[in-house]
Design a protein around this motif. Structure first.
Motif, PDB file in Angstrom:
ATOM      1  N   THR A 321       0.830  -1.211   0.000  1.00  0.00           N
ATOM      2  CA  THR A 321       0.000   0.000   0.000  1.00  0.00           C
ATOM      3  C   THR A 321       0.860   1.256   0.000  1.00  0.00           C
ATOM      4  OG1 THR A 321      -1.703  -1.197   1.222  1.00  0.00           O
ATOM      5  CG2 THR A 321      -1.853   1.201   1.192  1.00  0.00           C
ATOM      6  N   LEU A 322       1.960   1.234   0.768  1.00  0.00           N
ATOM      7  CA  LEU A 322       2.884   2.382   0.785  1.00  0.00           C
ATOM      8  C   LEU A 322       3.500   2.592  -0.587  1.00  0.00           C
ATOM      9  CD1 LEU A 322       4.490   4.580   2.259  1.00  0.00           C
ATOM     10  CD2 LEU A 322       6.142   2.804   2.924  1.00  0.00           C
ATOM     11  N   LEU A 323       3.840   1.511  -1.261  1.00  0.00           N
ATOM     12  CA  LEU A 323       4.412   1.620  -2.605  1.00  0.00           C
ATOM     13  C   LEU A 323       3.411   2.273  -3.557  1.00  0.00           C
ATOM     14  CD1 LEU A 323       6.641   1.018  -4.657  1.00  0.00           C
ATOM     15  CD2 LEU A 323       5.698  -1.289  -4.892  1.00  0.00           C
ATOM     16  N   GLY A 324       2.143   1.868  -3.486  1.00  0.00           N
ATOM     17  CA  GLY A 324       1.133   2.478  -4.342  1.00  0.00           C
ATOM     18  C   GLY A 324       0.950   3.959  -4.047  1.00  0.00           C
ATOM     19  N   GLU A 325       1.010   4.335  -2.771  1.00  0.00           N
ATOM     20  CA  GLU A 325       0.865   5.747  -2.408  1.00  0.00           C
ATOM     21  C   GLU A 325       2.002   6.585  -2.984  1.00  0.00           C
ATOM     22  OE1 GLU A 325       0.758   5.665   1.786  1.00  0.00           O
ATOM     23  OE2 GLU A 325      -1.319   4.933   1.934  1.00  0.00           O
ATOM     24  N   GLN A 326       3.217   6.056  -2.953  1.00  0.00           N
ATOM     25  CA  GLN A 326       4.354   6.812  -3.479  1.00  0.00           C
ATOM     26  C   GLN A 326       4.299   6.925  -4.995  1.00  0.00           C
ATOM     27  OE1 GLN A 326       6.095   8.462  -1.259  1.00  0.00           O
ATOM     28  NE2 GLN A 326       4.742   7.386   0.176  1.00  0.00           N
ATOM     29  N   LEU A 327       3.809   5.880  -5.678  1.00  0.00           N
ATOM     30  CA  LEU A 327       3.640   5.989  -7.132  1.00  0.00           C
ATOM     31  C   LEU A 327       2.570   7.016  -7.475  1.00  0.00           C
ATOM     32  CD1 LEU A 327       4.907   4.558  -9.639  1.00  0.00           C
ATOM     33  CD2 LEU A 327       5.611   3.676  -7.413  1.00  0.00           C
ATOM     34  N   ALA A 328       1.531   7.118  -6.618  1.00  0.00           N
ATOM     35  CA  ALA A 328       0.509   8.134  -6.853  1.00  0.00           C
ATOM     36  C   ALA A 328       1.109   9.536  -6.726  1.00  0.00           C
ATOM     37  CB  ALA A 328      -0.642   7.942  -5.870  1.00  0.00           C
ATOM     38  N   ARG A 329       2.011   9.740  -5.777  1.00  0.00           N
ATOM     39  CA  ARG A 329       2.680  11.034  -5.636  1.00  0.00           C
ATOM     40  C   ARG A 329       3.547  11.334  -6.853  1.00  0.00           C
ATOM     41  NH1 ARG A 329       5.981  11.216  -0.265  1.00  0.00           N
ATOM     42  NH2 ARG A 329       6.266  13.392  -0.970  1.00  0.00           N
ATOM     43  N   LEU A 330       4.317  10.319  -7.283  1.00  0.00           N
ATOM     44  CA  LEU A 330       5.183  10.516  -8.443  1.00  0.00           C
ATOM     45  C   LEU A 330       4.376  10.727  -9.715  1.00  0.00           C
ATOM     46  CD1 LEU A 330       7.930   7.850  -7.677  1.00  0.00           C
ATOM     47  CD2 LEU A 330       8.188  10.337  -7.598  1.00  0.00           C
ATOM     48  N   ARG A 331       3.185  10.122  -9.788  1.00  0.00           N
ATOM     49  CA  ARG A 331       2.330  10.300 -10.954  1.00  0.00           C
ATOM     50  C   ARG A 331       1.942  11.767 -11.130  1.00  0.00           C
ATOM     51  NH1 ARG A 331       1.560   8.501 -15.607  1.00  0.00           N
ATOM     52  NH2 ARG A 331       2.356  10.611 -15.749  1.00  0.00           N
ATOM     53  N   LEU A 360       0.319  -0.707 -10.750  1.00  0.00           N
ATOM     54  CA  LEU A 360      -0.227  -0.762 -12.102  1.00  0.00           C
ATOM     55  C   LEU A 360      -1.147   0.419 -12.436  1.00  0.00           C
ATOM     56  CD1 LEU A 360      -0.993  -4.518 -12.941  1.00  0.00           C
ATOM     57  CD2 LEU A 360       0.513  -2.940 -14.150  1.00  0.00           C
ATOM     58  N   PRO A 361      -2.029   0.878 -11.538  1.00  0.00           N
ATOM     59  CA  PRO A 361      -2.916   1.987 -11.912  1.00  0.00           C
ATOM     60  C   PRO A 361      -2.194   3.296 -12.222  1.00  0.00           C
ATOM     61  CG  PRO A 361      -3.737   0.841  -9.968  1.00  0.00           C
ATOM     62  CD  PRO A 361      -2.348   0.350 -10.206  1.00  0.00           C
ATOM     63  N   TYR A 362      -0.933   3.423 -11.835  1.00  0.00           N
ATOM     64  CA  TYR A 362      -0.225   4.694 -11.981  1.00  0.00           C
ATOM     65  C   TYR A 362       0.847   4.647 -13.071  1.00  0.00           C
ATOM     66  CZ  TYR A 362      -2.299   4.814  -7.347  1.00  0.00           C
ATOM     67  OH  TYR A 362      -3.170   4.722  -6.304  1.00  0.00           O
ATOM     68  N   LEU A 363       0.933   3.542 -13.804  1.00  0.00           N
ATOM     69  CA  LEU A 363       1.967   3.383 -14.824  1.00  0.00           C
ATOM     70  C   LEU A 363       1.437   3.747 -16.199  1.00  0.00           C
ATOM     71  CD1 LEU A 363       3.568  -0.041 -13.767  1.00  0.00           C
ATOM     72  CD2 LEU A 363       4.206   2.270 -13.042  1.00  0.00           C
ATOM     73  N   ASP A 364       2.309   4.356 -17.005  1.00  0.00           N
ATOM     74  CA  ASP A 364       2.000   4.587 -18.411  1.00  0.00           C
ATOM     75  C   ASP A 364       2.407   3.393 -19.269  1.00  0.00           C
ATOM     76  OD1 ASP A 364       1.087   7.500 -18.475  1.00  0.00           O
ATOM     77  OD2 ASP A 364       2.990   7.668 -17.423  1.00  0.00           O
ATOM     78  N   GLU A 365       3.473   2.713 -18.868  1.00  0.00           N
ATOM     79  CA  GLU A 365       3.955   1.551 -19.614  1.00  0.00           C
ATOM     80  C   GLU A 365       4.512   0.528 -18.639  1.00  0.00           C
ATOM     81  OE1 GLU A 365       4.004   0.992 -22.910  1.00  0.00           O
ATOM     82  OE2 GLU A 365       3.609   2.981 -23.795  1.00  0.00           O
ATOM     83  N   LEU A 366       4.241  -0.756 -18.906  1.00  0.00           N
ATOM     84  CA  LEU A 366       4.889  -1.870 -18.215  1.00  0.00           C
ATOM     85  C   LEU A 366       5.607  -2.679 -19.283  1.00  0.00           C
ATOM     86  CD1 LEU A 366       5.483  -3.625 -15.744  1.00  0.00           C
ATOM     87  CD2 LEU A 366       3.335  -4.835 -16.166  1.00  0.00           C
ATOM     88  N   LEU A 367       6.949  -2.615 -19.271  1.00  0.00           N
ATOM     89  CA  LEU A 367       7.753  -3.225 -20.321  1.00  0.00           C
ATOM     90  C   LEU A 367       8.608  -4.353 -19.771  1.00  0.00           C
ATOM     91  CD1 LEU A 367       9.051  -0.001 -22.121  1.00  0.00           C
ATOM     92  CD2 LEU A 367       7.018  -1.337 -22.668  1.00  0.00           C
ATOM     93  N   ALA A 368       8.999  -5.240 -20.683  1.00  0.00           N
ATOM     94  CA  ALA A 368       9.978  -6.267 -20.340  1.00  0.00           C
ATOM     95  C   ALA A 368      11.372  -5.649 -20.359  1.00  0.00           C
ATOM     96  CB  ALA A 368       9.900  -7.432 -21.326  1.00  0.00           C
ATOM     97  N   GLY A 369      12.294  -6.244 -19.621  1.00  0.00           N
ATOM     98  CA  GLY A 369      13.658  -5.713 -19.574  1.00  0.00           C
ATOM     99  C   GLY A 369      14.677  -6.795 -19.385  1.00  0.00           C
TER     100      GLY A 369
END
Length: 385
Positions: A321-331, A360-369
């Motif tokens: 949940t903390l990870l999702g919150e930080q991605l929302a801030r970065l978004r 996932l809800p805050y990503l523009d792209e999910l790519l392989a690497g």
């Protein structure tokens, strides 16, 4: 005895076929330019002139002709050697012995000059066509980075140095003269003053562009250890060839490695970054580390309007949940967020890890690497951003 450069078997027989190799040799100088050497047209001309006096089918003579004419600085020698080995990988080792063989020669290991297939033998001798062939290197581009042998990793490092990097662009406040666009009152008025106040032409202008910031966050935890070295080398290429690119490593701590990766030599840059990273192959606390990044760097401008690229498999030991919150801030700060997961390109992969599901809800792209080809795909996505 000297090794023989990978060219068609009849290449050294006639002056006509010798001239046809110029296309491939000029392409080799273009590869050196992309590798970071300051190749000018004068140096290319000197290189071709030197080869005209030498045996162009000799690997040793071709190597020294290029080294003496194309290298302008001692630091260029290492990149020249890597690019030369990648371009002129010999098909065989041993004495230079001319062998007449009607069988098709084996494919080269790395991009080499080979004759175009097709047509009758007589037609091929009359009008040989050279092209760049990279059969084994194409296979290497799609190999999983975690499964490469030591020799394959050496070839991969040479290929990384030849990557073509196009930074993402954004509109600039500065405007430039143009044939079409909005009226430019200042230039129009100055032109009228030069004509004694007579308005003869309406000058126009258009917005310019400038490089957009790029921020790389590379997971160096234990689960990412097979990929971390190559990803740092990839980051070194971006930091060296673009302006405004920042690189950080994440794991249990946040470490900025931009200064270390600015070093011209890749090995010294990676060595310096390795000494600076205290949590190599450790645990993963992505949520806490991304919160530290946002508080210390992101909100202060590093992430504002930037293309944020996160290299991680998404294994989170802390609270997702903390990870999702930080991605929302970065978004709310970043222009685009791209998550690069080495496992995303493998058969049967599903984004079910707690960390991936949270972001996932805050990503523009999910790519392989997991391969060089996927990293090239990432460069295309970044350029379009």
């Amino acid at each position: 005895m000297e090794d023989v450069v990978s060219v068609e078997s009849g290449y050294s027989q006639t002056q006509h076929s010798r001239g046809d190799a110029v296309e491939g040799l000029v392409a080799f100088t273009s590869a050196l330019r992309h590798a970071g050497l300051g190749i000018t047209t004068d140096r290319v001309a000197a290189f071709l002139t030197a080869l005209d006096e030498l045996d162009v089918t000799s690997r040793v003579q071709t190597y020294w002709a290029g080294r003496l004419t194309l290298c302008a600085d001692p630091d260029d020698i290492g990149r020249y050697d890597a690019a030369f080995d990648a371009w002129f990988e010999p098909r065989r080792r041993g004495p230079s012995v001319e062998v007449r063989d009607e069988r098709k020669p084996p494919p080269s290991q790395i991009a080499a000059l080979t004759p175009e297939a097709g047509g009758q033998q007589g037609e091929l001798d009359e009008a040989p066509t050279l092209r760049v062939a990279a059969s084994a290197s194409e296979v290497l581009r799609h190999r999983d980075l975690a499964e490469l042998t030591r020799a394959e990793r050496e070839h991969l490092r040479a290929l990384l140095a030849l990557l073509r990097v196009r930074p993402p662009l954004r509109p600039s406040r500065r405007r430039h003269p143009a044939d079409r666009g909005s009226p430019d009152p200042g230039r129009t008025l100055r032109a009228a003053l030069r004509n004694h106040g007579e308005l003869r032409e309406l000058r126009r202008r258009k917005p310019g562009v400038r490089a957009r910031k790029v921020v790389l966050l590379i997971d160096v935890s234990g689960s990412m250890a097979p990929y971390a070295d190559t990803l740092l080398r990839f980051a070194h290429v971006l930091v060296r060839r673009t302006t405004g690119t920042e690189a950080f490593t994440v794991g249990t701590r946040l470490t900025r490695v931009t200064r270390e990766l600015r070093h011209r030599d890749a090995e010294r840059a990676l060595s310096g970054a390795g000494r600076a990273i205290p949590d190599w192959s450790g645990g993963t606390r992505l949520g806490e580390v991304l919160r530290a990044f946002t508080d210390r760097w992101g909100q202060r401008g590093v992430a504002r309007g930037a293309v944020l690229v996160i290299f991680s498999d998404g294994w989170e030991r802390g609270d997702p949940t903390l990870l999702g919150e930080q991605l929302a801030r970065l978004r709310r700060l970043a222009h685009r967020i791209v998550w690069v997961n080495p496992h995303a390109g493998k058969d049967g992969y599903a984004p079910v890890q707690g960390g991936i599901v949270a972001v996932l809800p805050y990503l523009d792209e999910l790519l392989a690497g997991h391969s060089l080809a996927t990293l090239e795909r990432l460069l295309e996505v970044m350029a379009r951003a």
